[in-house]
Every structure is written in structure tokens, then in C-alpha cells.
Design an enzyme around this catalytic site. Sequence first.
Site, PDB file in Angstrom:
ATOM      1  N   TYR A   1     -43.096 -42.832 -34.944  1.00 41.96           N
ATOM      2  CA  TYR A   1     -41.606 -43.459 -34.167  1.00 41.96           C
ATOM      3  C   TYR A   1     -40.930 -43.003 -36.138  1.00 41.96           C
ATOM      4  CZ  TYR A   1     -41.024 -44.873 -29.969  1.00 41.96           C
ATOM      5  OH  TYR A   1     -41.042 -44.851 -28.772  1.00 41.96           O
TER       6      TYR A   1
ATOM      7  N   GLN B   1     -27.606 -43.905 -23.922  1.00 45.83           N
ATOM      8  CA  GLN B   1     -29.122 -43.971 -24.116  1.00 45.83           C
ATOM      9  C   GLN B   1     -29.964 -43.785 -25.223  1.00 45.83           C
ATOM     10  OE1 GLN B   1     -30.100 -43.063 -19.535  1.00 45.83           O
ATOM     11  NE2 GLN B   1     -28.051 -41.514 -20.146  1.00 45.83           N
TER      12      GLN B   1
ATOM     13  N   VAL C   1     -31.448 -42.876 -29.180  1.00 44.19           N
ATOM     14  CA  VAL C   1     -31.618 -44.272 -29.742  1.00 44.19           C
ATOM     15  C   VAL C   1     -31.379 -43.576 -31.625  1.00 44.19           C
ATOM     16  CG1 VAL C   1     -33.410 -45.060 -28.732  1.00 44.19           C
ATOM     17  CG2 VAL C   1     -34.409 -43.526 -30.019  1.00 44.19           C
ATOM     18  N   ASP C   2     -30.847 -41.999 -31.697  1.00 43.01           N
ATOM     19  CA  ASP C   2     -30.634 -42.008 -32.870  1.00 43.01           C
ATOM     20  C   ASP C   2     -28.754 -42.818 -33.326  1.00 43.01           C
ATOM     21  OD1 ASP C   2     -27.776 -39.996 -32.286  1.00 43.01           O
ATOM     22  OD2 ASP C   2     -29.673 -39.190 -30.658  1.00 43.01           O
TER      23      ASP C   2
ATOM     24  N   HIS D   1     -30.770 -48.257 -25.217  1.00 43.42           N
ATOM     25  CA  HIS D   1     -32.486 -48.263 -25.094  1.00 43.42           C
ATOM     26  C   HIS D   1     -32.966 -48.195 -27.399  1.00 43.42           C
ATOM     27  CE1 HIS D   1     -32.679 -45.109 -21.565  1.00 43.42           C
ATOM     28  NE2 HIS D   1     -32.386 -46.847 -21.115  1.00 43.42           N
TER      29      HIS D   1
ATOM     30  N   GLY E   1     -24.804 -35.129 -20.549  1.00 43.53           N
ATOM     31  CA  GLY E   1     -26.027 -34.984 -21.039  1.00 43.53           C
ATOM     32  C   GLY E   1     -26.877 -36.136 -21.000  1.00 43.53           C
ATOM     33  N   THR E   2     -27.474 -36.020 -19.721  1.00 38.71           N
ATOM     34  CA  THR E   2     -28.491 -37.838 -18.978  1.00 38.71           C
ATOM     35  C   THR E   2     -28.905 -36.791 -17.305  1.00 38.71           C
ATOM     36  OG1 THR E   2     -28.844 -39.736 -18.652  1.00 38.71           O
ATOM     37  CG2 THR E   2     -26.338 -39.430 -18.758  1.00 38.71           C
ATOM     38  N   SER E   3     -29.808 -37.021 -17.617  1.00 40.48           N
ATOM     39  CA  SER E   3     -30.093 -36.831 -16.271  1.00 40.48           C
ATOM     40  C   SER E   3     -30.045 -37.338 -15.097  1.00 40.48           C
ATOM     41  CB  SER E   3     -32.125 -36.282 -17.035  1.00 40.48           C
ATOM     42  OG  SER E   3     -32.527 -37.045 -16.837  1.00 40.48           O
TER      43      SER E   3
HETATM   44  P1  OAD Z   1     -32.809 -36.409 -20.087  1.00 45.20           P
HETATM   45  O1  OAD Z   1     -33.840 -35.483 -20.912  1.00 45.20           O
HETATM   46  O2  OAD Z   1     -33.822 -36.612 -18.701  1.00 45.20           O
HETATM   47  O3  OAD Z   1     -32.130 -35.690 -19.692  1.00 45.20           O
HETATM   48  C1  OAD Z   1     -31.247 -34.636 -20.472  1.00 45.20           C
HETATM   49  C2  OAD Z   1     -30.310 -33.999 -19.914  1.00 45.20           C
HETATM   50  O4  OAD Z   1     -28.902 -33.719 -20.771  1.00 45.20           O
HETATM   51  C3  OAD Z   1     -30.010 -33.066 -19.215  1.00 45.20           C
HETATM   52  O5  OAD Z   1     -29.664 -33.709 -17.755  1.00 45.20           O
HETATM   53  C4  OAD Z   1     -29.829 -31.628 -19.824  1.00 45.20           C
HETATM   54  O6  OAD Z   1     -29.240 -30.399 -18.848  1.00 45.20           O
HETATM   55  C5  OAD Z   1     -29.528 -31.851 -19.889  1.00 45.20           C
HETATM   56  N1  OAD Z   1     -29.038 -30.966 -21.064  1.00 45.20           N
HETATM   57  C6  OAD Z   1     -29.904 -30.530 -22.383  1.00 45.20           C
HETATM   58  N2  OAD Z   1     -29.129 -29.637 -23.412  1.00 45.20           N
HETATM   59  C7  OAD Z   1     -27.953 -29.828 -22.913  1.00 45.20           C
HETATM   60  C8  OAD Z   1     -26.945 -29.602 -24.143  1.00 45.20           C
HETATM   61  N3  OAD Z   1     -26.833 -28.847 -25.035  1.00 45.20           N
HETATM   62  N4  OAD Z   1     -25.682 -30.051 -23.824  1.00 45.20           N
HETATM   63  C9  OAD Z   1     -25.579 -31.719 -22.780  1.00 45.20           C
HETATM   64  N5  OAD Z   1     -26.476 -31.278 -21.958  1.00 45.20           N
HETATM   65  C10 OAD Z   1     -27.665 -31.015 -22.560  1.00 45.20           C
HETATM   66  O7  OAD Z   1     -32.403 -36.975 -20.835  1.00 45.20           O
HETATM   67  P2  OAD Z   1     -31.539 -38.985 -20.711  1.00 45.20           P
HETATM   68  O8  OAD Z   1     -31.151 -38.573 -19.572  1.00 45.20           O
HETATM   69  O9  OAD Z   1     -30.681 -39.282 -21.892  1.00 45.20           O
HETATM   70  O10 OAD Z   1     -35.288 -43.680 -22.597  1.00 45.20           O
HETATM   71  O11 OAD Z   1     -33.478 -39.786 -20.876  1.00 45.20           O
HETATM   72  C11 OAD Z   1     -33.065 -41.083 -19.864  1.00 45.20           C
HETATM   73  C12 OAD Z   1     -33.824 -42.135 -21.097  1.00 45.20           C
HETATM   74  O12 OAD Z   1     -35.117 -41.642 -20.749  1.00 45.20           O
HETATM   75  C13 OAD Z   1     -33.226 -42.157 -22.552  1.00 45.20           C
HETATM   76  O13 OAD Z   1     -33.070 -42.982 -23.599  1.00 45.20           O
HETATM   77  C14 OAD Z   1     -35.387 -42.375 -22.804  1.00 45.20           C
HETATM   78  C15 OAD Z   1     -36.186 -41.455 -21.741  1.00 45.20           C
HETATM   79  O14 OAD Z   1     -37.219 -41.916 -21.220  1.00 45.20           O
HETATM   80  C16 OAD Z   1     -36.456 -44.197 -23.076  1.00 45.20           C
HETATM   81  O15 OAD Z   1     -36.759 -44.153 -23.894  1.00 45.20           O
HETATM   82  C17 OAD Z   1     -36.423 -45.516 -23.238  1.00 45.20           C
END
Ligand code: OAD
Length: 233
Positions: A53, A86, A88-89, A104, A175-177
Site C-alpha cells: 500500500y 469502488q 481507493v484513489d 472500498h 469502468g467496472t466489471s
Molecule cells: P475491474 O478490473 O474488475 O474492472 C475494470 C473495468 O474497467 C473493466 O470492465 C474494463 O473493461 C474497464 N476499463 C478498462 N479501461 C477502461 C477505460 N479506459 N475506461 C473505462 N473503463 C475501462 O475493476 P473494478 O470493477 O473496479 O476491490 O473492481 C472492483 C473491485 O475489485 C475493486 O474495487 C477492488 C477489486 O478487487 C478491492 O480491492 C476491495
Amino acid sequence: MKKLVILTGAGISAESGFSTFRDANGLWDQYPVEQVATPEGWYKDPSLVTKFYNHLREQLIKAKPNKGHELLASLEENFEVTIVTQNVDDLHERAGSTHVIYLHGELMKVTSSKDPNNPRFIQKLKPNHIDVLDGDKAKDGSPLRPWIVWFGEAVPNMDEAVKYAQKADIFVIIGTSLVVYPAAGLVRFVPTNVPKYVIDPKEVPTSNISNCTFIQKAASEGIMELKDILLKL
Ligand code: OAD
């Protein structure tokens, strides 16, 4: 003003140079999630977790908000905006967003390892003092840990996020999966008739989201398109 609620994930910060978690070469490919993002990993090797971290904080200090963060901040001129992130930045806040709910945790905060969500023990690190050292203690005398919600831990700000989701006039996901719960389930609390927009360059599962428009673009470009749509609503 209409209430706009925006759920963001790692994709919004990708254009600021941060790895997402699950894309190819994502953070979870580079570091085993069990080691650096679970309570078990922390108890096994707190020193390794502390270093991980510290390293992320060094990256964050050097990073800048991107066009996507800035466009979201500019939406406050026309909407009552709540960002539920979600991430942490602190890039949403540095771009000027004034109402951010962190699901998170926050990388710039550290806390007690005994009672992590007690506000008395959560402290914000100063930008010129971001490294935690082995042996640093929280105010209750327990080892200082990052204020990050690790896998297997409760998400204390979820209730607050749900309150805003239930009252949203427009709901946006960027931007979240959508695989990590409970965050991924937030959209279920948004009323069915409320327009929803999803921005992501990759296809994410949206078929079960009612009244949803999918903008298949990277964050900054997609948000530009979204802003045009929203200002015409
Ligand atoms: P993921 O890495 O699972 O998903 C990231 C998403 O961003 C994917 O759907 C990509 O296609 C998309 N992406 C990539 N580049 C992009 C761009 N330039 N513009 C827009 N989207 C883009 O990340 P999260 O869904 O945020 O938790 O993950 C959720 C949580 O899992 C996080 O908060 C973290 C992680 O483990 C903890 O650490 C507790």
C-alpha cells in the site's frame, strides 16, 4: 436539480495510469489478491501488505485526475451529483467532485487493525508523509493498517450508497466489471423507470439492468458523449 448518481470502478482511473484489477496484466495478475487484499494476508505478513500500500500511495501521489474525472466534476454545474466509487484513489476529489462515497476505503487513510471502521481511529496521511513503517501503531495501540475494505470484510458505506441509489433520477456506471458485490448490486436499488447508462470499452453484463443504454467507449470519450445526452434530457 436532478439527482445524478454515478458508480465508478478502476476503469475511470485507467487513463491516469492505474492498472485495473481484472484486465490482462491487471493488479491481481501482478500481486496475489489473498496476500495483499484479505485480512488473512494481513495477519500472515503485515510488513508485505504495508509495503504494497505504500507503493500504491507513491503511484497515487504522482498521478493526476484525467479528463473523465474532470468531466464528472463539471456535471455538478447542472446536476446534484453523488459519486459512489469502488476506487481507493482520491482522483475524483482532486478533480473537484464534492460528494464522493468510498465503498472500498481510501488509500490515503490508515486505521486500527483491531477496530478498522471506528472513525476515532481512521487518520488521513499527509501527501508528504505517505509511508507507513512496520511497527507504526493506531491510536488504540494496534498495528496501523490501510483503511481498505479487503475481501471478506463488510462494506460499511454501502447503506449510504443505497440511500442515494434509491433516490436517483439518473444512474451511471463507469469502468467496472460488475463482479464484486455488494457494489455490483447497487443498481438493483435504483427504480426501474430511472434511465441508466453504462460506460466501458469492453462488454459488461447489462442485460439484466432495466432502461439501460450502453456506451462502449473508454471513460473520457464515453463521458463526453454521456454529458451531451444528459444535458438534452
Ligand atoms: P475491474 O478490473 O474488475 O474492472 C475494470 C473495468 O474497467 C473493466 O470492465 C474494463 O473493461 C474497464 N476499463 C478498462 N479501461 C477502461 C477505460 N479506459 N475506461 C473505462 N473503463 C475501462 O475493476 P473494478 O470493477 O473496479 O476491490 O473492481 C472492483 C473491485 O475489485 C475493486 O474495487 C477492488 C477489486 O478487487 C478491492 O480491492 C476491495
